[in-house]
Each structure stands twice: as structure tokens, then as C-alpha cells.
Design an enzyme around this catalytic site. Structure first.
Site, PDB file in Angstrom:
ATOM      1  N   CYS A   1       0.834  -1.286   0.245  1.00 13.80           N
ATOM      2  CA  CYS A   1      -0.054  -0.287  -0.031  1.00 13.80           C
ATOM      3  C   CYS A   1       0.899   1.325  -0.018  1.00 13.80           C
ATOM      4  CB  CYS A   1      -0.855   0.048   1.061  1.00 13.80           C
ATOM      5  SG  CYS A   1      -1.692  -1.438   1.220  1.00 13.80           S
TER       6      CYS A   1
ATOM      7  N   HIS B   1      -3.590   8.375   5.287  1.00 20.08           N
ATOM      8  CA  HIS B   1      -3.962   6.797   4.570  1.00 20.08           C
ATOM      9  C   HIS B   1      -5.038   6.691   5.177  1.00 20.08           C
ATOM     10  CE1 HIS B   1      -2.512   3.295   2.560  1.00 20.08           C
ATOM     11  NE2 HIS B   1      -2.597   2.356   3.789  1.00 20.08           N
TER      12      HIS B   1
ATOM     13  N   HIS C   1      -9.705   2.038  -0.861  1.00 19.50           N
ATOM     14  CA  HIS C   1      -8.281   1.755  -0.794  1.00 19.50           C
ATOM     15  C   HIS C   1      -7.997   1.355  -2.133  1.00 19.50           C
ATOM     16  CE1 HIS C   1      -4.487   0.924   0.393  1.00 19.50           C
ATOM     17  NE2 HIS C   1      -4.660   0.272   1.553  1.00 19.50           N
TER      18      HIS C   1
END
Lengths: 401, 303
Positions: free
Chosen positions: A164, A297, A330
């Protein structure tokens, strides 16, 4: 570091260009799509779909899907940058991904795994049944982002697969290549499209939510995956100035640090994230008072948001925090690059959007992210990324001086 | 305008399926080019010997660590030991860059097996968490205690070249004083059975890991640098890998097998030759099947 942005583009559920995506975040949750649209076998966790129109012909459920998204944003960003052809030929390509580089060719594997490969006399597996040469496997071997994007560019090629943090790391490494004189122009970013394998994996890790995600909310219960891509054209500032290129922004600082704590969980005190933010701010040589907002994030998982929220509250207590994943999902390997582009678009637009999905403050975190649109009054933004494996990345972005 | 610097090599560690070249110290004792042991079995039947890893880490720390990462750990420890870096030094100013073409193949196949056999609702979360592309980097960071930048580069045969370029960026930008650079890839019969792209006629697949401790160019140490899109220099030794094997130069794949880590093995071999004084310069050219792009890693003697 004197690295400027001369082209940028993005695709996500919220919109198909940076400013449209920024404006579209408010209504993007209508793009939260049943997993049945991805695969009939998929577990019932919705995802932020990018739609089918961006996959020429059809979605192939392979690395090709990710390549299509990356190709589209690279084409848009290059068009915006108007690089001379000779400069494009000299450029480096640095792209992050997860699904785009993973062995996710489930259909071919399912169809052929019972076949026994032929072995020649030396024991070498030499040839496979023709039926094993599945399209998704062919796609895997022919769709590596850095090796295939911008075919005429002759510079360095890097496909960054840091889970990520891939997208943020790709932007940071590209900026480093320019800042250290190893190239004067780089095309960087991140991309990921979804298929059954990663969708199932996140569901089985018990970090997906079956409802719209709630970043930093007390009642958050997991993430929604999303599809997306973003690309930036970075140039050495002096080169951009010589060619009178319009400058969209600057990459002022990059920080990267590892937790070395746990393979899937963040360090409980956010050690690596603290280090990454400190390094990025130090390189940018700005104080925290100059930061207009943080694009966090903010995945809406219990642990990520607790750790990240506590770190941001401790280091930047008076800086607005914006979580964009409530409107994009995401996007994995694209996320860091997508959020860098959205942060630059927000600096340009003069407003920070609300954090979609946030309702109730979490006392364990100690602050509330943006609840409504706020004006931008300072010139810089911080974007943070945390990843599987303990990676942490921070980018400081700014408007052109 | 481009200025690609050399990096100096302070340590090398190698683990691979030809069965025994554990470090540059052993490689240097072999004739050049050395004769590798004959292959009698595919690599997934005769896996690299990693028993020595027990000397570096207790068994309880290796629980749930897949073989893929164990190969990388052993090569990394060997490289660090040759570089004279104590374990305590790893926390400060060290970065890790791992090149891997396919990551942890066995765990990827295990996860797909679990989806097919049990359905998504009962598929293995452990297999998924070990199938993520940067699992090797994450485990090495954790087990070696590296808190600096830790990056993974995945681009088939050019993964080593990409990792070396990334290491160059890290050292040039002073993000680290030392970079532990490695490549690792493994063989799995399930993967091999459905991917004809993996094979070169008549050659077995190779698996293993090669690690290098790198720092900014320093007098007295052999050097490496990566040149993208360049041709090998004329008049010096050229080692070939990937689809470059048909060009003029030396193809070592008949010795150590075919696979994405052969570029790194060529570079280890080049450094060994330089170390023995047999040559001062070798160009290691690798060309990728995907996109056909070529990269030269220049190995040069100390300044």
C-alpha cells in the site's frame, strides 16, 4: 530537492481527472459496488468500482486491467506536460502496483492445475499443454507497468511493489532519481485494478467492511477496496523552466521508514510513520505550521487509523487531517500516488474536502478529520501511506513558487 | 546531463539451487568460468541448502517464515557478515532493496489452491498474507531489524537491475549509508506447469538469492553501476542473461540454469573474477522478455 510536477492525472471512483475527482468525492459513495459485479464467487464486501468503460473490450481480471488504468493516466499526464519528444525518450518510468505484479491468474490456474507438466529426460519441465497458456497468464507476463508503459522512453524502469505504499514510494523514488541527477524527467505513479484473488485476500484478513467505510470514525469496521490509478510527470525544475513548462506543483520532501515490528500490523506507536514524516518535513525544510492539511492513509481499519491518527495528532496537532478513501476506497498500489495528485488538486482548488464516512470522533485517536469543506490557507500538504510489511511513506507537496 | 554513479560492494552472499556457492569466498576458489555441478533434477526437487541459517537465527524466529524468505535471509546474513557489519549496525542508516520477479510463488499457489478447493469463504488468510509481493522485504526488515527505507522491485529478469537503480537513488540522496540489496526467486512445480514463459529449452530453472552490501563509491572496493538502454562496452568481457543470451558474449545459464536471478549471478561471478585479478571490468547485459528492454550492470575493479 527541486523537482516540479508538470503533468498529472488520476482515475478513481470519484472522478476521471484530478479536479473532477476532488469535486466528486462527496457523491462517490454511490459508486460503492456489490462484489458480485467483480466476480460471482466474491465474498459480500463492496468495492469502489471504476466502471467498465476504462477496460477496452472488457475487464479481463488480469494484470492487463491494471495496465489499462496506468496507460490511461500516463497518456493524460504526458498530454498535460507537453514534454518534447526527445525529453520523453530520455525519461524514467517508475510505477507502483500490487495486483498488477501479482500471480493472480486464477482462471487459468483453476483450469489447468490438474494437468501434469511434461518433463524431458533431464527432468526439465519443457512444455505445457496448449490449454495452459491462458490469457490471464499471458497478460501477467506482458503487462509489467514499468517495462511496458511509455515504450519509447529509454531511462530507468522501476515497478515498485511495496503493497500500500507502492504509489507514494514510486513518486518519492522518481523524485530522488531527478534530484540526484540520474534523470531529468520521470513519469511516475501507481495503478491497481481488482479481481477475485486480492478481493478475497483482504476479506479473509478480516479487514474489509461490508458497509461504506468510515475513516477515523469510532465505529469504523474496515476498509472498502477501490480501483484507481494516478500519474505524475516530474521534472528537474531547471529543465522545466528552460522549456517554459507550466508548473503544477512541487515534490518538496519524501520520507520512507520501516516499522520492523510485524508483517501485517503497524507499530503500536507508529515508529516508522513518525520517522517517515520527520524525514519528509526535514527534506522539505518547512515547519509544520506551513502545512495546510494532511491527506492521511486513513483506511478505516481499526489499527491503521488508531496508530496513524495518534501519530498525526501528536506531530501535527493543529493541522486538518483529510481521509479521501471514504470516497475512493483503498486503491492499494495506486493509493499513495492518487492521494498525492488529490492533495495537489486540493492545494490548487483552495479547499480541503470533507472526510466521507466520518461521523463520530474516536477518543482513542483524539481528533476529528475534516467534517466539511475547509479553505486552504497554507502552501503545502503532507500525504502519508502505510503498508503491509511495515512500510511507511510521507510526501510533502507544494504549489509552484 | 545524466550522471549514474558507481556503488562500492562490501559484501556478497549467494544461495542457489546449483547447490553450494554460499559466498564470494567460495566462488573465488572456483576456476573461471567455473563448472557448476551437473543438473540432474529440476530445482524444485533439489532446493538450495539453507541449513546454515540456523547459525544466524534461532529456529523459533523462523516459524512461519517461508522457504523463499529463508533463502533471502541466509544470503543477506552472509553478505552482511562479509561486509563486517554487526547486527547492531542494521538499525542505523541501513536500507533494504529486494528484487523479485515472482515473489513468494509457493504461497501464491497455496492461496489460489485454497480458493479453488475451499471456496473464497474458507480460503487461507495466512497464505494470502505471505503471497503479497513485498513479503520478503517485510520479513527481512522484521528479522534483520532494518528501520530505514525497504523497497521491493518486481520486473521479471530486470528485477536485479531495478533494485540496483533503486539502491543508487537511496545512496545518492543520502537516505542511507548502507543498502542491503538482494534478489530472490523460487521455483514451484504448480507455477512452472502453467507458465511456458519461464523456460529456456534444455535448461533447468534456478532458484535462490543473491545479496550485496553496497555503499557510495569508495576507493579500494569493487564497484557496480546500472546503465539502462546502453550497450556493453567493446573489448571487455560481457556476460549475458535473459533474452540477451543470443548476443555476443558469455552465456552462463548452461552452468547455473535459467531464471530471473541469473543477472545477479552473473554480477557475482564478475565480482569474483575481478577479486581474483583475472579482469578489471565486466559488463553484465540482461534483456527482458517483456518489452525487450536491455540493461548493463558494469562491474569494475576498485579505484
Amino acid at each position: 530537492m527541486d523537482v516540479v510536477v508538470t503533468g498529472m492525472a488520476c482515475l478513481c471512483a470519484a472522478g476521471t481527472n484530478p479536479h473532477a475527482a476532488l469535486r466528486g468525492l462527496e457523491n462517490a459513495r454511490k459508486h460503492l459496488t456489490s462484489s458480485q459485479h467483480l466476480d460471482k464467487q466474491a465474498l459480500p464486501y463492496p468495492f469502489f468500482s471504476i466502471g467498465e468503460a476504462l477496460f477496452p473490450g472488457r475487464r479481463r481480471h488480469s494484470a492487463w486491467d491494471t495496465y489499462c488504468l496506468a496507460h490511461e493516466v500516463v497518456t493524460q499526464a504526458l498530454s498535460m506536460a507537453q514534454l518534447p519528444l526527445w525529453a520523453q525518450r530520455e525519461a524514467s518510468v517508475v510505477f507502483g502496483t500490487t495486483a498488477g505484479s501479482a500471480l493472480h491468474f486464477l482462471a487459468s490456474y483453476r483450469a489447468n492445475r490438474t494437468l501434469t507438466a511434461n518433463a524431458d529426460t533431464s527432468g526439465t519441465v519443457k512444455e505445457c499443454n496448449d490449454a495452459t497458456a491462458g490469457g490471464d497468464i499471458e497478460d501477467y507476463f506482458s503487462s509489467n507497468l514499468a517495462l511496458q508503459l511509455v515504450p519509447d522512453a529509454c531511462g530507468q524502469r522501476l515497478t515498485i511493489t511495496d503493497a500500500c505504499t507502492s504509489g507514494a514510494d514510486a513518486v518519492g523514488i522518481a523524485a530522488d532519481l531527478i534530484a540526484t541527477g540520474q534523470c531529468f524527467c520521470a513519469i511516475c505513479g501507481g495503478a491497481d485494478a481488482l479481481s477475485l484473488v486480492p478481493h478475497t485476500g483482504f476479506a479473509r484478513l478480516m479487514i474489509s467492511s461490508d458497509t461504506p467505510c468510515r475513516p477515523f470514525d469510532r465505529n469504523r469496521n474496515g476498509l472498502n477496496l477501490g480501483e484507481g490509478a494516478a500519474a505524475l510527470v516530474l521534472e528537474d525544475a531547471a529543465f522545466a523552466k528552460r522549456r517554459n513548462a507550466p508548473v503544477l506543483g512541487r515534490i518538496l520532501g519524501f520520507g520512507s521508514a520501516s516499522d520492523a515490528y510485524h508483517i501485517t500490523a503497524p507499530h503500536p506507536e507508529g515508529r516508522g510513520l513518525r520517522d517517515a514524516i520527520a524525514l519528509a518535513l526535514a527534506q522539505a525544510a518547512i515547519s509544520q505550521e506551513d502545512i495546510a492539511f494532511v491527506n492521511a492513509h486513513g483506511t478505516a481499519t481499526r489499527e491503521n487509523d488508531r496508530v496513524e491518527g495518534q501519530v498525526l495528532h501528536a506531530l501535527l496537532p493543529h493541522t486538518p487531517v483529510w481521509g479521501s478513501k471514504g470516497g475512493t476506497g483503498h486503491t492499494l498500489g495506486a493509493a499513495g500516488a492518487l492521494e498525492a495528485v488529490l492533495a495537489l488538486a486540493a492545494l490548487h482548488s483552495g479547499f480541503v474536502p470533507a472526510t466521507q464516512g466520518f461521523v463520530t470522533p474516536d477518543p482513542e485517536i483524539g481528533f476529528a478529520p475534516t467534517r466539511e469543506v475547509q479553505p486552504v490557507t497554507r502552501p503545502y500538504a503532507l500525504s502519508t501511506s502505510l503498508g503491509f510489511g511495515g512500510g511507511n511513506a510521507a510526501l510533502v507537496l507544494g504549489l509552484a513558487r | 546531463m545524466k550522471a549514474i554513479p558507481f556503488l562500492s560492494v562490501t559484501g556478497v552472499g549467494v544461495v542457489h539451487s546449483t547447490g553450494g556457492k554460499d559466498s564470494i569466498e567460495i566462488v573465488k576458489d572456483m576456476p573461471w568460468p567455473h563448472a557448476s555441478p551437473a543438473f540432474s533434477e529440476p530445482a524444485d526437487k533439489v532446493r538450495p541448502d539453507i541449513a546454515r541459517l540456523a547459525a544466524y537465527l534461532p529456529a523459533k524466529k523462523l516459524r512461519r517464515v517461508p522457504f523463499y524468505a529463508r533463502m533471502a535471509l541466509l544470503a543477506a546474513f552472509d553478505a552482511l557478515q562479509q561486509a563486517g557489519l554487526p547486527h547492531e549496525a542494521m538499525e542505523s542508516r541501513m536500507a533494504l532493496v529486494l528484487g523479485t520477479a515472482f515473489s513468494c510463488v509457493q504461497m501464491n499457489m497455496n492461496f489460489m489452491d485454497s480458493i479453488i478447493d475451499n471456496g473464497p469463504q474458507l480460503s487461507s488468510p495466512t497464505a494470502f498474507s505471505h503471497a503479497v509481493n513485498n513479503v520478503g522485504t517485510g520479513l527481512l526488515s522484521l528479522l534483520l531489524g532494518i528501520h530505514g527505507p525497504c523497497f521491493t522491485v518486481s520486473q521479471f529478469e530486470l528485477s536485479f537491475a531495478g533494485a540496483l537503480t533503486t539502491a543508487t537513488a537511496l545512496l545518492s540522496s543520502q537516505r542511507a549509508d548502507v543498502v542491503l540489496l538482494g534478489v530472490v526467486d523460487e521455483v514451484d512445480s504448480r507455477f512452472s506447469a502453467c507458465c511456458p514463459q519461464l523456460f529456456r529449452d534444455g535448461l533447468p530453472l534456478t532458484e535462490g538469492a543473491a545479496f550485496f552490501c553496497l555503499k557510495c563509491e569508495t576507493p579500494g572496493l569493487p564497484r557496480l553501476r546500472t546503465l539502462w538502454g546502453a550497450d556493453a562496452d567493446r573489448g571487455i568481457s560481457v556476460f549475458l542473461s535473459g533474452t540477451a543470451c543470443s548476443q555476443n558474449g558469455t552465456d552462463h545459464e548452461p552452468q547455473w540454469g535459467h531464471g530471473p536471478m541469473t543477472h545477479a549471478l552473473d554480477v557475482v561471478h564478475a565480482l569474483a573474477a575481478i577479486h581474483r585479478g583475472e579482469t578489471a571490468a565486466v559488463d553484465c547485459l540482461c534483456r527482458s522478455t517483456c518489452g525487450g528492454r536491455g540493461v548493463v550492470v558494469q562491474a569494475r575493479s576498485a579505484l
